[in-house]
Design a protein around this motif. Structure first.
Motif, mmCIF file in Angstrom:
data_model
loop_
_atom_site.group_PDB
_atom_site.id
_atom_site.type_symbol
_atom_site.label_atom_id
_atom_site.label_comp_id
_atom_site.label_asym_id
_atom_site.label_seq_id
_atom_site.Cartn_x
_atom_site.Cartn_y
_atom_site.Cartn_z
ATOM 1 N N ALA A 1 -50.251 -20.263 -24.827
ATOM 2 C CA ALA A 1 -51.442 -21.019 -24.412
ATOM 3 C C ALA A 1 -51.598 -21.085 -22.896
ATOM 4 N N SER A 2 -50.506 -21.038 -22.154
ATOM 5 C CA SER A 2 -50.576 -21.148 -20.693
ATOM 6 C C SER A 2 -51.149 -19.901 -20.040
ATOM 7 N N GLY A 3 -51.222 -18.818 -20.799
ATOM 8 C CA GLY A 3 -51.737 -17.572 -20.240
ATOM 9 C C GLY A 3 -50.692 -16.718 -19.567
ATOM 10 N N THR A 4 -49.470 -17.238 -19.472
ATOM 11 C CA THR A 4 -48.383 -16.462 -18.870
ATOM 12 C C THR A 4 -47.450 -15.945 -19.969
ATOM 13 N N PRO A 5 -46.758 -14.829 -19.727
ATOM 14 C CA PRO A 5 -45.844 -14.290 -20.737
ATOM 15 C C PRO A 5 -44.749 -15.300 -21.087
ATOM 16 N N ALA A 6 -44.354 -15.308 -22.340
ATOM 17 C CA ALA A 6 -43.241 -16.150 -22.797
ATOM 18 C C ALA A 6 -41.980 -15.293 -22.824
#
Length: 538
Positions: free
Chosen positions: A430-435
Protein backbone atom coordinates in the motif's frame (compact mmCIF):
# COMPACT_ATOMS: atom_id res chain seq x y z
CA UNK A 1 -20.85 -31.13 38.60
CA UNK A 2 -19.36 -32.51 35.38
CA UNK A 3 -20.44 -36.04 34.54
CA UNK A 4 -17.98 -37.74 32.15
CA UNK A 5 -19.51 -39.43 29.13
CA UNK A 6 -18.69 -43.13 28.88
CA UNK A 7 -19.26 -44.49 25.38
CA UNK A 8 -20.68 -47.94 24.79
CA UNK A 9 -18.26 -50.53 23.42
CA UNK A 10 -18.46 -50.69 19.62
CA UNK A 11 -17.51 -53.79 17.65
CA UNK A 12 -16.80 -54.67 14.03
CA UNK A 13 -19.36 -57.22 12.91
CA UNK A 14 -18.17 -57.48 9.29
CA UNK A 15 -15.99 -55.73 6.72
CA UNK A 16 -15.57 -55.93 2.97
CA UNK A 17 -13.77 -54.18 0.13
CA UNK A 18 -13.60 -54.43 -3.66
CA UNK A 19 -10.28 -54.57 -5.53
CA UNK A 20 -8.88 -51.08 -6.10
CA UNK A 21 -8.43 -49.95 -9.70
CA UNK A 22 -10.32 -48.17 -12.45
CA UNK A 23 -13.83 -49.45 -13.10
CA UNK A 24 -13.94 -47.96 -16.59
CA UNK A 25 -14.31 -51.05 -18.77
CA UNK A 26 -10.57 -51.20 -19.49
CA UNK A 27 -8.72 -51.91 -16.25
CA UNK A 28 -11.80 -53.47 -14.61
CA UNK A 29 -15.47 -53.91 -15.46
CA UNK A 30 -17.34 -50.72 -16.29
CA UNK A 31 -19.46 -49.61 -13.33
CA UNK A 32 -21.16 -46.34 -12.49
CA UNK A 33 -20.64 -44.68 -9.12
CA UNK A 34 -23.86 -46.14 -7.75
CA UNK A 35 -23.17 -49.58 -9.25
CA UNK A 36 -19.78 -49.52 -7.52
CA UNK A 37 -21.45 -48.54 -4.24
CA UNK A 38 -24.01 -51.32 -4.67
CA UNK A 39 -21.21 -53.91 -4.50
CA UNK A 40 -20.78 -53.04 -0.82
CA UNK A 41 -23.89 -55.07 -0.06
CA UNK A 42 -21.55 -58.06 -0.05
CA UNK A 43 -20.50 -57.00 3.44
CA UNK A 44 -23.64 -58.73 4.71
CA UNK A 45 -22.59 -62.13 3.37
CA UNK A 46 -21.89 -64.08 6.54
CA UNK A 47 -22.35 -61.02 8.76
CA UNK A 48 -23.96 -61.61 12.18
CA UNK A 49 -25.78 -58.31 11.63
CA UNK A 50 -28.37 -58.54 8.89
CA UNK A 51 -29.27 -55.88 6.35
CA UNK A 52 -32.66 -55.31 7.98
CA UNK A 53 -30.95 -54.59 11.32
CA UNK A 54 -29.09 -51.52 9.98
CA UNK A 55 -30.42 -48.30 11.50
CA UNK A 56 -28.10 -45.80 9.82
CA UNK A 57 -25.95 -45.63 6.68
CA UNK A 58 -22.93 -43.30 6.84
CA UNK A 59 -21.23 -42.75 3.48
CA UNK A 60 -17.79 -41.23 2.92
CA UNK A 61 -17.01 -39.78 -0.51
CA UNK A 62 -15.13 -36.74 -1.77
CA UNK A 63 -17.22 -34.45 -3.94
CA UNK A 64 -19.26 -37.21 -5.59
CA UNK A 65 -21.34 -34.59 -7.37
CA UNK A 66 -18.30 -33.17 -9.17
CA UNK A 67 -16.62 -36.49 -9.94
CA UNK A 68 -19.67 -38.57 -10.83
CA UNK A 69 -22.67 -36.27 -11.05
CA UNK A 70 -24.32 -37.90 -8.02
CA UNK A 71 -26.05 -35.82 -5.37
CA UNK A 72 -28.22 -36.82 -2.40
CA UNK A 73 -25.60 -39.55 -2.34
CA UNK A 74 -26.22 -41.31 0.97
CA UNK A 75 -29.97 -41.67 0.48
CA UNK A 76 -29.45 -43.11 -3.00
CA UNK A 77 -26.92 -45.64 -1.70
CA UNK A 78 -29.20 -46.64 1.18
CA UNK A 79 -31.93 -47.19 -1.40
CA UNK A 80 -29.92 -49.38 -3.79
CA UNK A 81 -28.72 -51.43 -0.80
CA UNK A 82 -32.29 -52.01 0.33
CA UNK A 83 -31.87 -50.04 3.56
CA UNK A 84 -34.23 -47.13 2.91
CA UNK A 85 -35.84 -46.01 6.13
CA UNK A 86 -32.51 -45.90 7.93
CA UNK A 87 -30.81 -42.60 8.62
CA UNK A 88 -28.44 -41.78 5.75
CA UNK A 89 -25.68 -39.17 5.83
CA UNK A 90 -22.84 -38.22 3.48
CA UNK A 91 -19.52 -37.28 5.09
CA UNK A 92 -16.99 -35.31 3.02
CA UNK A 93 -13.68 -34.44 4.64
CA UNK A 94 -11.86 -34.70 1.30
CA UNK A 95 -9.52 -37.70 1.07
CA UNK A 96 -10.15 -38.72 4.69
CA UNK A 97 -13.91 -39.02 4.06
CA UNK A 98 -13.92 -42.81 4.46
CA UNK A 99 -12.20 -42.63 7.85
CA UNK A 100 -14.47 -39.77 8.93
CA UNK A 101 -17.54 -41.78 7.90
CA UNK A 102 -16.27 -44.63 10.06
CA UNK A 103 -15.74 -42.25 12.99
CA UNK A 104 -19.27 -40.87 12.59
CA UNK A 105 -20.72 -44.37 12.42
CA UNK A 106 -18.76 -45.30 15.54
CA UNK A 107 -20.23 -42.34 17.42
CA UNK A 108 -23.78 -43.33 16.42
CA UNK A 109 -23.32 -46.70 18.12
CA UNK A 110 -21.16 -45.49 21.01
CA UNK A 111 -23.73 -42.87 21.94
CA UNK A 112 -26.45 -45.50 22.23
CA UNK A 113 -28.52 -43.89 19.49
CA UNK A 114 -28.30 -46.95 17.23
CA UNK A 115 -27.21 -50.53 17.73
CA UNK A 116 -26.08 -51.37 14.19
CA UNK A 117 -24.70 -48.98 11.57
CA UNK A 118 -23.27 -49.46 8.08
CA UNK A 119 -20.26 -47.29 7.23
CA UNK A 120 -18.93 -47.23 3.69
CA UNK A 121 -16.49 -45.27 1.57
CA UNK A 122 -16.83 -45.04 -2.20
CA UNK A 123 -15.10 -43.08 -4.95
CA UNK A 124 -15.09 -43.29 -8.73
CA UNK A 125 -12.31 -41.00 -9.92
CA UNK A 126 -12.30 -42.51 -13.41
CA UNK A 127 -15.55 -40.68 -14.18
CA UNK A 128 -13.38 -37.57 -14.67
CA UNK A 129 -10.31 -36.94 -16.83
CA UNK A 130 -6.93 -36.33 -15.21
CA UNK A 131 -7.26 -32.59 -15.84
CA UNK A 132 -10.79 -32.52 -14.46
CA UNK A 133 -9.79 -34.64 -11.43
CA UNK A 134 -6.95 -32.25 -10.64
CA UNK A 135 -9.40 -29.34 -10.89
CA UNK A 136 -11.90 -31.02 -8.56
CA UNK A 137 -9.26 -32.00 -6.02
CA UNK A 138 -7.83 -28.47 -6.09
CA UNK A 139 -11.17 -27.32 -4.67
CA UNK A 140 -9.99 -28.43 -1.20
CA UNK A 141 -7.17 -25.89 -1.32
CA UNK A 142 -7.42 -22.27 -0.21
CA UNK A 143 -8.86 -20.24 -3.09
CA UNK A 144 -6.06 -17.66 -3.38
CA UNK A 145 -3.31 -20.27 -3.13
CA UNK A 146 -5.05 -22.45 -5.71
CA UNK A 147 -5.29 -19.55 -8.15
CA UNK A 148 -1.51 -19.14 -7.90
CA UNK A 149 -1.14 -22.77 -9.03
CA UNK A 150 -1.08 -24.77 -5.78
CA UNK A 151 -2.43 -28.31 -6.22
CA UNK A 152 -2.28 -31.41 -4.06
CA UNK A 153 0.73 -32.80 -6.02
CA UNK A 154 2.42 -29.42 -5.45
CA UNK A 155 1.79 -29.83 -1.71
CA UNK A 156 3.48 -33.21 -2.03
CA UNK A 157 6.47 -31.50 -3.63
CA UNK A 158 6.72 -28.95 -0.80
CA UNK A 159 6.59 -31.73 1.81
CA UNK A 160 9.18 -33.83 -0.03
CA UNK A 161 11.51 -30.85 -0.32
CA UNK A 162 11.15 -30.12 3.40
CA UNK A 163 12.01 -33.74 4.23
CA UNK A 164 14.91 -33.76 1.76
CA UNK A 165 16.38 -30.66 3.37
CA UNK A 166 15.79 -31.94 6.89
CA UNK A 167 17.67 -35.14 6.01
CA UNK A 168 20.42 -33.13 4.30
CA UNK A 169 20.13 -35.00 1.01
CA UNK A 170 21.35 -33.85 -2.38
CA UNK A 171 19.08 -34.22 -5.39
CA UNK A 172 20.85 -37.44 -6.35
CA UNK A 173 20.59 -38.81 -2.83
CA UNK A 174 16.91 -37.91 -2.66
CA UNK A 175 16.26 -39.76 -5.92
CA UNK A 176 17.95 -42.85 -4.50
CA UNK A 177 15.96 -42.58 -1.27
CA UNK A 178 12.68 -42.08 -3.13
CA UNK A 179 13.48 -45.04 -5.37
CA UNK A 180 13.87 -47.23 -2.28
CA UNK A 181 10.53 -46.05 -0.88
CA UNK A 182 8.82 -46.82 -4.20
CA UNK A 183 10.47 -50.24 -4.37
CA UNK A 184 9.18 -50.98 -0.88
CA UNK A 185 5.55 -50.03 -1.53
CA UNK A 186 5.47 -51.87 -4.86
CA UNK A 187 6.91 -55.09 -3.44
CA UNK A 188 3.98 -55.24 -1.05
CA UNK A 189 1.47 -54.16 -3.70
CA UNK A 190 2.69 -56.88 -6.05
CA UNK A 191 1.59 -59.47 -3.47
CA UNK A 192 -1.81 -57.86 -2.94
CA UNK A 193 -4.38 -58.98 -5.53
CA UNK A 194 -6.61 -56.07 -4.49
CA UNK A 195 -3.94 -53.44 -5.29
CA UNK A 196 -4.32 -51.04 -8.19
CA UNK A 197 -0.60 -51.10 -9.06
CA UNK A 198 -0.20 -54.83 -8.59
CA UNK A 199 3.43 -54.92 -9.76
CA UNK A 200 6.98 -54.53 -8.58
CA UNK A 201 9.14 -51.52 -9.40
CA UNK A 202 12.69 -52.44 -8.52
CA UNK A 203 15.53 -49.93 -8.27
CA UNK A 204 16.80 -50.77 -11.75
CA UNK A 205 13.28 -50.22 -13.15
CA UNK A 206 13.00 -46.86 -11.39
CA UNK A 207 16.33 -45.63 -12.79
CA UNK A 208 15.85 -47.18 -16.23
CA UNK A 209 12.57 -45.33 -16.55
CA UNK A 210 14.28 -42.09 -15.53
CA UNK A 211 16.62 -42.65 -18.45
CA UNK A 212 13.83 -43.35 -20.97
CA UNK A 213 11.72 -40.43 -19.71
CA UNK A 214 8.73 -42.40 -18.38
CA UNK A 215 9.69 -41.77 -14.73
CA UNK A 216 9.84 -38.04 -15.34
CA UNK A 217 10.29 -35.29 -12.80
CA UNK A 218 6.84 -33.91 -11.94
CA UNK A 219 6.69 -31.64 -8.89
CA UNK A 220 10.23 -31.17 -7.58
CA UNK A 221 11.77 -33.23 -6.09
CA UNK A 222 9.21 -35.94 -6.89
CA UNK A 223 8.98 -38.11 -9.99
CA UNK A 224 6.13 -39.98 -11.66
CA UNK A 225 6.67 -43.17 -9.62
CA UNK A 226 6.64 -41.16 -6.38
CA UNK A 227 2.90 -40.44 -6.67
CA UNK A 228 -0.13 -42.63 -6.01
CA UNK A 229 -2.45 -43.51 -8.90
CA UNK A 230 -5.94 -42.08 -9.38
CA UNK A 231 -8.13 -45.00 -8.36
CA UNK A 232 -11.72 -46.16 -7.92
CA UNK A 233 -12.73 -48.15 -4.87
CA UNK A 234 -15.41 -49.07 -2.35
CA UNK A 235 -15.27 -50.59 1.13
CA UNK A 236 -17.77 -51.15 3.93
CA UNK A 237 -17.84 -51.94 7.64
CA UNK A 238 -20.76 -53.00 9.84
CA UNK A 239 -20.49 -51.63 13.37
CA UNK A 240 -22.55 -53.00 16.23
CA UNK A 241 -23.06 -52.90 19.98
CA UNK A 242 -23.25 -56.70 20.01
CA UNK A 243 -19.90 -58.10 21.25
CA UNK A 244 -17.58 -59.43 18.50
CA UNK A 245 -13.96 -60.57 18.38
CA UNK A 246 -12.71 -57.15 17.17
CA UNK A 247 -13.65 -53.82 18.69
CA UNK A 248 -13.00 -50.14 18.01
CA UNK A 249 -10.63 -49.11 20.78
CA UNK A 250 -9.78 -45.58 19.65
CA UNK A 251 -10.75 -42.87 17.18
CA UNK A 252 -9.35 -39.37 16.88
CA UNK A 253 -9.48 -36.58 14.34
CA UNK A 254 -8.09 -33.08 14.03
CA UNK A 255 -7.73 -30.24 11.57
CA UNK A 256 -4.98 -27.81 10.61
CA UNK A 257 -5.36 -24.34 9.10
CA UNK A 258 -6.47 -24.39 5.44
CA UNK A 259 -3.65 -22.23 4.04
CA UNK A 260 -0.32 -23.81 3.14
CA UNK A 261 1.81 -20.66 3.26
CA UNK A 262 0.83 -19.99 6.89
CA UNK A 263 1.98 -23.40 8.18
CA UNK A 264 4.90 -23.34 10.60
CA UNK A 265 6.68 -26.17 8.79
CA UNK A 266 6.17 -29.04 6.33
CA UNK A 267 8.34 -31.75 7.93
CA UNK A 268 5.56 -32.75 10.37
CA UNK A 269 1.76 -32.76 10.24
CA UNK A 270 0.27 -31.37 13.47
CA UNK A 271 -3.24 -32.63 12.65
CA UNK A 272 -1.89 -36.19 12.60
CA UNK A 273 -0.16 -35.76 15.98
CA UNK A 274 -3.34 -34.34 17.53
CA UNK A 275 -5.63 -36.99 16.01
CA UNK A 276 -3.29 -39.76 17.19
CA UNK A 277 -3.19 -38.24 20.66
CA UNK A 278 -6.98 -38.38 20.96
CA UNK A 279 -7.19 -41.91 19.53
CA UNK A 280 -4.53 -43.16 21.93
CA UNK A 281 -6.17 -41.33 24.84
CA UNK A 282 -9.51 -42.94 24.09
CA UNK A 283 -7.84 -46.37 23.85
CA UNK A 284 -5.86 -45.80 27.05
CA UNK A 285 -2.53 -46.26 25.26
CA UNK A 286 0.21 -44.13 26.80
CA UNK A 287 2.87 -45.34 24.36
CA UNK A 288 1.89 -47.04 21.12
CA UNK A 289 5.34 -48.67 21.03
CA UNK A 290 4.20 -51.03 23.77
CA UNK A 291 2.29 -52.76 20.95
CA UNK A 292 5.56 -53.93 19.42
CA UNK A 293 5.05 -57.12 17.42
CA UNK A 294 1.26 -56.90 17.78
CA UNK A 295 0.04 -54.04 15.57
CA UNK A 296 -0.19 -53.30 11.86
CA UNK A 297 0.21 -49.66 10.81
CA UNK A 298 -1.78 -48.54 7.77
CA UNK A 299 -0.75 -44.94 7.14
CA UNK A 300 -1.50 -42.34 4.46
CA UNK A 301 1.36 -42.12 1.92
CA UNK A 302 0.07 -40.65 -1.37
CA UNK A 303 3.48 -39.16 -2.22
CA UNK A 304 6.99 -40.22 -1.29
CA UNK A 305 8.00 -38.19 1.76
CA UNK A 306 4.72 -38.52 3.62
CA UNK A 307 5.49 -42.02 4.92
CA UNK A 308 8.61 -41.24 6.97
CA UNK A 309 6.92 -38.16 8.44
CA UNK A 310 3.81 -40.14 9.37
CA UNK A 311 5.80 -42.76 11.24
CA UNK A 312 7.24 -40.10 13.55
CA UNK A 313 3.98 -38.16 13.90
CA UNK A 314 2.11 -41.34 14.88
CA UNK A 315 4.68 -42.07 17.58
CA UNK A 316 5.78 -45.35 16.01
CA UNK A 317 9.44 -44.30 15.73
CA UNK A 318 11.59 -41.52 17.11
CA UNK A 319 12.76 -38.64 14.94
CA UNK A 320 16.19 -40.29 14.85
CA UNK A 321 14.65 -43.03 12.69
CA UNK A 322 12.97 -40.57 10.31
CA UNK A 323 15.08 -41.58 7.33
CA UNK A 324 15.53 -45.32 7.69
CA UNK A 325 12.44 -46.59 9.57
CA UNK A 326 10.49 -47.65 6.47
CA UNK A 327 13.58 -49.23 4.93
CA UNK A 328 14.43 -51.34 7.99
CA UNK A 329 12.73 -54.72 7.54
CA UNK A 330 13.29 -55.61 11.20
CA UNK A 331 11.33 -52.50 12.19
CA UNK A 332 8.53 -52.01 9.63
CA UNK A 333 8.74 -55.10 7.41
CA UNK A 334 6.09 -57.79 7.28
CA UNK A 335 7.66 -59.61 10.24
CA UNK A 336 9.13 -56.52 11.89
CA UNK A 337 8.36 -54.81 15.16
CA UNK A 338 5.73 -52.56 13.53
CA UNK A 339 4.67 -53.97 10.15
CA UNK A 340 3.61 -50.99 8.07
CA UNK A 341 1.55 -50.70 4.86
CA UNK A 342 1.99 -54.38 4.02
CA UNK A 343 -0.85 -54.11 1.48
CA UNK A 344 1.08 -51.53 -0.55
CA UNK A 345 -0.13 -48.27 0.98
CA UNK A 346 -1.71 -45.53 -1.09
CA UNK A 347 1.15 -45.54 -3.57
CA UNK A 348 0.82 -49.22 -4.39
CA UNK A 349 -2.68 -50.32 -3.40
CA UNK A 350 -4.11 -47.07 -4.76
CA UNK A 351 -5.90 -44.02 -3.40
CA UNK A 352 -9.61 -43.74 -4.29
CA UNK A 353 -9.89 -40.58 -2.19
CA UNK A 354 -13.09 -40.85 -0.11
CA UNK A 355 -12.87 -44.66 0.00
CA UNK A 356 -9.24 -44.90 1.12
CA UNK A 357 -9.77 -44.39 4.85
CA UNK A 358 -12.42 -47.13 4.92
CA UNK A 359 -10.21 -49.45 2.87
CA UNK A 360 -7.40 -49.03 5.41
CA UNK A 361 -9.76 -50.00 8.23
CA UNK A 362 -11.06 -53.03 6.31
CA UNK A 363 -7.51 -54.17 5.58
CA UNK A 364 -6.61 -53.87 9.27
CA UNK A 365 -9.71 -55.82 10.27
CA UNK A 366 -8.76 -58.64 7.90
CA UNK A 367 -5.14 -58.62 9.10
CA UNK A 368 -6.28 -58.89 12.73
CA UNK A 369 -8.63 -61.78 11.98
CA UNK A 370 -6.48 -63.65 9.44
CA UNK A 371 -2.84 -62.80 10.18
CA UNK A 372 -2.78 -62.87 13.97
CA UNK A 373 -2.33 -59.17 14.72
CA UNK A 374 -3.74 -57.95 18.01
CA UNK A 375 -4.42 -54.45 16.72
CA UNK A 376 -4.45 -52.25 13.64
CA UNK A 377 -3.81 -48.53 13.38
CA UNK A 378 -5.13 -46.67 10.35
CA UNK A 379 -4.24 -43.09 9.52
CA UNK A 380 -5.99 -40.97 6.89
CA UNK A 381 -5.20 -37.45 5.66
CA UNK A 382 -7.84 -35.15 4.18
CA UNK A 383 -7.37 -32.05 2.05
CA UNK A 384 -4.06 -30.18 2.12
CA UNK A 385 -2.96 -32.22 5.16
CA UNK A 386 -5.55 -30.54 7.38
CA UNK A 387 -8.35 -33.02 8.15
CA UNK A 388 -6.69 -36.10 9.57
CA UNK A 389 -8.14 -39.20 11.24
CA UNK A 390 -6.56 -42.00 13.30
CA UNK A 391 -8.48 -45.21 14.03
CA UNK A 392 -7.54 -48.15 16.26
CA UNK A 393 -9.08 -51.62 15.95
CA UNK A 394 -8.16 -54.24 18.51
CA UNK A 395 -8.94 -57.81 19.39
CA UNK A 396 -11.55 -57.61 22.13
CA UNK A 397 -9.67 -60.10 24.28
CA UNK A 398 -6.44 -58.11 23.93
CA UNK A 399 -8.18 -54.87 24.87
CA UNK A 400 -9.70 -56.45 27.97
CA UNK A 401 -6.36 -57.96 29.01
CA UNK A 402 -4.46 -54.66 29.22
CA UNK A 403 -4.90 -51.42 31.19
CA UNK A 404 -7.09 -49.07 29.18
CA UNK A 405 -7.90 -46.12 31.39
CA UNK A 406 -8.83 -43.25 29.11
CA UNK A 407 -7.10 -39.87 29.27
CA UNK A 408 -7.00 -36.50 27.49
CA UNK A 409 -3.82 -35.99 25.43
CA UNK A 410 -1.44 -33.21 26.38
CA UNK A 411 1.63 -31.51 24.91
CA UNK A 412 0.03 -31.31 21.48
CA UNK A 413 1.70 -29.23 18.75
CA UNK A 414 0.64 -25.67 18.04
CA UNK A 415 -0.65 -24.72 14.61
CA UNK A 416 0.38 -21.90 12.34
CA UNK A 417 -1.85 -18.84 12.31
CA UNK A 418 -3.72 -17.62 9.27
CA UNK A 419 -3.01 -14.06 8.20
CA UNK A 420 -5.56 -11.57 9.55
CA UNK A 421 -8.06 -10.42 6.91
CA UNK A 422 -6.38 -7.05 6.62
CA UNK A 423 -3.00 -8.57 5.85
CA UNK A 424 -2.71 -9.25 2.13
CA UNK A 425 -0.61 -8.26 -0.85
CA UNK A 426 -2.56 -5.03 -1.29
CA UNK A 427 -1.87 -3.88 2.28
CA UNK A 428 1.73 -5.09 2.06
CA UNK A 429 2.34 -2.85 -0.96
CA UNK A 430 0.00 0.00 0.00
CA UNK A 431 2.89 2.42 0.65
CA UNK A 432 3.95 2.20 -2.98
CA UNK A 433 7.45 1.05 -2.08
CA UNK A 434 8.79 -2.50 -2.57
CA UNK A 435 8.34 -4.89 0.37
CA UNK A 436 11.38 -6.87 1.44
CA UNK A 437 11.20 -10.43 2.64
CA UNK A 438 13.03 -13.73 2.69
CA UNK A 439 12.81 -16.92 0.68
CA UNK A 440 11.12 -19.81 2.53
CA UNK A 441 10.73 -22.64 0.01
CA UNK A 442 9.58 -23.49 -3.51
CA UNK A 443 8.59 -26.34 -5.78
CA UNK A 444 8.27 -26.54 -9.55
CA UNK A 445 6.16 -28.56 -11.98
CA UNK A 446 7.94 -29.92 -15.04
CA UNK A 447 6.29 -30.83 -18.34
CA UNK A 448 5.95 -34.60 -18.55
CA UNK A 449 7.30 -34.78 -22.11
CA UNK A 450 9.70 -31.88 -22.62
CA UNK A 451 11.01 -31.77 -19.04
CA UNK A 452 10.79 -27.97 -19.12
CA UNK A 453 9.68 -26.14 -15.96
CA UNK A 454 6.10 -24.88 -16.25
CA UNK A 455 4.90 -23.59 -12.88
CA UNK A 456 6.84 -22.51 -9.80
CA UNK A 457 5.19 -22.28 -6.38
CA UNK A 458 7.14 -19.87 -4.19
CA UNK A 459 6.65 -19.00 -0.51
CA UNK A 460 8.10 -15.76 0.85
CA UNK A 461 8.11 -14.40 4.43
CA UNK A 462 7.63 -10.65 4.93
CA UNK A 463 7.50 -8.38 7.96
CA UNK A 464 4.35 -6.27 8.18
CA UNK A 465 3.31 -4.08 11.12
CA UNK A 466 5.75 -5.79 13.45
CA UNK A 467 4.89 -9.42 12.60
CA UNK A 468 6.14 -11.97 10.08
CA UNK A 469 3.65 -13.27 7.52
CA UNK A 470 4.15 -15.70 4.65
CA UNK A 471 2.78 -15.37 1.14
CA UNK A 472 2.47 -17.90 -1.66
CA UNK A 473 3.05 -16.92 -5.29
CA UNK A 474 2.88 -18.56 -8.69
CA UNK A 475 5.73 -17.82 -11.10
CA UNK A 476 6.10 -18.95 -14.72
CA UNK A 477 8.52 -21.84 -15.18
CA UNK A 478 10.77 -19.74 -17.43
CA UNK A 479 12.12 -18.09 -14.26
CA UNK A 480 12.92 -21.37 -12.53
CA UNK A 481 16.69 -21.00 -12.91
CA UNK A 482 16.58 -17.82 -10.81
CA UNK A 483 14.45 -19.40 -8.10
CA UNK A 484 16.42 -22.65 -8.02
CA UNK A 485 19.44 -20.69 -6.78
CA UNK A 486 17.56 -19.37 -3.74
CA UNK A 487 18.16 -20.79 -0.27
CA UNK A 488 16.11 -20.34 2.88
CA UNK A 489 16.59 -16.83 4.24
CA UNK A 490 17.79 -15.25 0.98
CA UNK A 491 16.52 -11.74 0.45
CA UNK A 492 13.44 -11.27 -1.72
CA UNK A 493 11.61 -8.09 -2.71
CA UNK A 494 8.01 -7.73 -3.82
CA UNK A 495 6.68 -4.76 -5.77
CA UNK A 496 3.92 -3.66 -8.09
CA UNK A 497 4.98 -1.94 -11.32
CA UNK A 498 2.33 -0.60 -13.70
CA UNK A 499 -0.20 -2.87 -12.04
CA UNK A 500 2.02 -5.95 -12.43
CA UNK A 501 3.00 -7.85 -9.29
CA UNK A 502 6.70 -8.77 -9.29
CA UNK A 503 8.88 -10.91 -7.02
CA UNK A 504 12.58 -10.18 -7.60
CA UNK A 505 11.51 -8.66 -10.94
CA UNK A 506 9.74 -11.91 -11.93
CA UNK A 507 6.04 -11.43 -12.79
CA UNK A 508 3.58 -13.26 -10.55
CA UNK A 509 1.04 -15.34 -12.46
CA UNK A 510 -2.41 -16.57 -11.53
CA UNK A 511 -2.51 -19.91 -13.32
CA UNK A 512 -6.07 -20.72 -12.33
CA UNK A 513 -9.34 -18.81 -12.30
CA UNK A 514 -12.31 -19.44 -10.05
CA UNK A 515 -15.49 -20.26 -11.94
CA UNK A 516 -18.88 -21.55 -10.86
CA UNK A 517 -17.67 -25.07 -11.57
CA UNK A 518 -14.44 -24.83 -9.61
CA UNK A 519 -10.88 -24.28 -10.79
CA UNK A 520 -9.96 -24.51 -14.45
CA UNK A 521 -6.49 -23.88 -15.78
CA UNK A 522 -6.33 -20.79 -17.94
CA UNK A 523 -5.35 -20.83 -21.59
CA UNK A 524 -4.74 -24.44 -22.69
CA UNK A 525 -6.93 -26.20 -20.15
CA UNK A 526 -9.76 -23.67 -20.43
CA UNK A 527 -9.75 -24.10 -24.20
CA UNK A 528 -9.89 -27.86 -23.80
CA UNK A 529 -12.80 -27.52 -21.40
CA UNK A 530 -14.74 -25.27 -23.79
CA UNK A 531 -14.07 -27.39 -26.88
CA UNK A 532 -14.27 -30.76 -25.17
CA UNK A 533 -10.75 -31.64 -26.31
CA UNK A 534 -9.35 -33.24 -23.16
CA UNK A 535 -6.03 -34.91 -22.66
CA UNK A 536 -2.66 -34.31 -21.09
CA UNK A 537 -1.83 -34.14 -17.41
CA UNK A 538 -1.93 -31.41 -14.84
Amino acid sequence: MEIPFKPRPVYVAASWMAPVGRYNGKDKQKLSFLELAELSGEVFDGSPVRRRDIEAVIVGSQNAAAFSGVDNTAAKIAGILGISGARSVLVDTASSSGASAFESAYLEVASGRYDSVLALGVQKMSDASTIESTRIIAGVIDRDEAEFGLTMPACGGLVARALKERLGLTDEEWTAYSALLTQRSQRFAARNPFAHLNMQIELQDYYRQIADGSNYRYWYPLRYHDFCPMSDGVAAVVLTSIPQDVRVSGVGSATDIPTIADRNYFHSFPATVIAAGYAFGMAGIRDIRTFVGKIHVNMHDPFNGFGPINMVDLGIVSRKRLMDALLDESLTGENGAFPTNVTGGLKGRGHPLGATGMIQIVENHHLIREKGFSAGLSHSIGGPINNNVVTLLERSAHYESRPHEQFKPWGLPSLGKMKPKGVNLESLLASGTPATGSFVTATVRFHHKTGLPEVVILIVACRFEGSIYKFLFGISGEYYSQISECAAGDSVYIERVNGLLLVNSMPVTRFYARTMNGLVELAESSWRKLTGKGGGTS
